[in-house]
Design a protein around this motif. Structure first.
Motif, PDB file in Angstrom:
ATOM      1  N   ASP A 147      44.782  33.100  41.786  1.00 24.32           N
ATOM      2  CA  ASP A 147      44.200  32.494  40.582  1.00 24.32           C
ATOM      3  C   ASP A 147      45.201  31.689  39.761  1.00 24.32           C
ATOM      4  O   ASP A 147      44.797  30.903  38.911  1.00 24.32           O
ATOM      5  N   GLY A 148      46.490  31.909  39.962  1.00 26.30           N
ATOM      6  CA  GLY A 148      47.444  31.148  39.154  1.00 26.30           C
ATOM      7  C   GLY A 148      48.885  31.446  39.521  1.00 26.30           C
ATOM      8  O   GLY A 148      49.199  32.524  40.029  1.00 26.30           O
ATOM      9  N   PRO A 151      46.920  27.501  36.475  1.00 21.23           N
ATOM     10  CA  PRO A 151      45.759  28.008  37.209  1.00 21.23           C
ATOM     11  C   PRO A 151      45.625  27.337  38.580  1.00 21.23           C
ATOM     12  O   PRO A 151      46.003  26.177  38.746  1.00 21.23           O
ATOM     13  N   SER A 204      46.203  39.379  35.884  1.00 21.26           N
ATOM     14  CA  SER A 204      45.753  38.220  35.118  1.00 21.26           C
ATOM     15  C   SER A 204      46.650  38.083  33.887  1.00 21.26           C
ATOM     16  O   SER A 204      47.398  39.008  33.546  1.00 21.26           O
TER      17      SER A 204
END
Ligand SMILES: Cc1cc2nc3c(=O)[nH]c(=O)nc-3n(C[C@H](O)[C@H](O)[C@H](O)COP(=O)(O)OP(=O)(O)OC[C@H]3O[C@@H](n4cnc5c(N)ncnc54)[C@H](O)[C@@H]3O)c2cc1C
Length: 214
Positions: free
Chosen positions: A86-87, A185, A165
């Motif tokens: 995701d990043g 991201p 996250s």
């Protein structure tokens, strides 16, 4: 004293999740599992492949000559992993560089699906797992293709998810440094469809593909 569960996340335990909803959501957001097994000599292998989920089962398929599928179908313990990135997590220090991710590790055993009608139905699920609606727009597998394919049903006995996250975890002492820190991201997206060079004239891009790229 009882043994700790093999699915218990120990390293950064607060990132571990075990509920079915989280695990299924991660499995449904990807197509590729890395499937691991040890051969009879104990040599470990990890092989990437497609899967389709149905309930707590993942279907795996491939050539009847596949070493992986033959080994895994013999009832040995198998472990597979699905990862979504995701990043990029860029910290002030080298030490704290990382990634944001969602991943699942699942333990279980697989059995071979032999019934031709069931195999044909699972083929449909495979194609629709790749792109919803595509199975109805394309030719079904014939008897020869079904015979040339090994189809396994991997039942998840135990699974864990792990999710990272948010921001880099910079050390307080580094926060005053004039170094950029943050997250870049990562997005996965579909491009413009490219019609096959040998396509019949006049055949239009189907609804499933148009919907995917809309
Ligand atoms: C994209 C990505 C990049 C990563 N990069 C690194 C890295 O560079 N260095 C690093 O040390 N770690 C990294 N990790 C985390 C790594 O996956 C492990 O969680 C971590 O290394 C701890 O491993 P362990 O064997 O000590 O885990 P333990 O906590 O001892 O594992 C025990 C059990 O927890 C579960 N578990 C562990 N990890 C995961 C997971 N990722 N997803 C789902 N269940 C899990 C499994 O069921 C496992 O059997 C990364 C993860 C991802 C998804």
């Amino acid at each position: 004293m009882s043994q700790p569960s093999r699915k218990q996340v120990k390293r950064v335990a607060q990132r571990g999740r075990y509920d079915q909803e989280t695990i299924h959501a991660i499995l449904d957001a990807s197509w590729i599992a890395h499937v691991s097994f040890a051969d009879t000599e104990g040599q470990p292998f990890v092989i990437p492949m497609l899967y389709a989920r149905e309930g707590d089962c993942l279907y795996l398929h491939g050539s009847i000559a596949s070493r992986l599928l033959n080994a895994v179908s013999s009832g040995i313990d198998t472990c597979l992993c699905v990862t979504l990135v995701d990043g990029l997590v860029l910290a002030r220090s080298h030490f704290h560089h990382s990634m944001n991710y969602r991943s699942v590790v699942a333990f279980g055993k697989a059995v071979t699906v032999v019934d031709p009608d069931e195999k044909a139905a699972i083929f449909v699920r495979f194609v629709d797992a790749l792109i919803p609606g595509r199975a109805g727009e394309s030719r079904a597998a014939d008897r020869n293709e079904l015979n040339a394919t090994t189809l396994l049903r991997f039942s998840i006995d135990e699974a864990s998810a792990k999710i990272r996250s948010g921001d880099p975890k910079d050390d307080p002492a580094d926060r005053a440094l004039p170094i950029w820190s943050g997250v870049v991201p990562i997005f996965q997206r579909f491009g413009e469809p490219i019609t096959a060079g040998d396509a019949s004239p006049g055949v239009e891009v189907p609804a499933s593909v148009r919907h995917l790229c809309a």
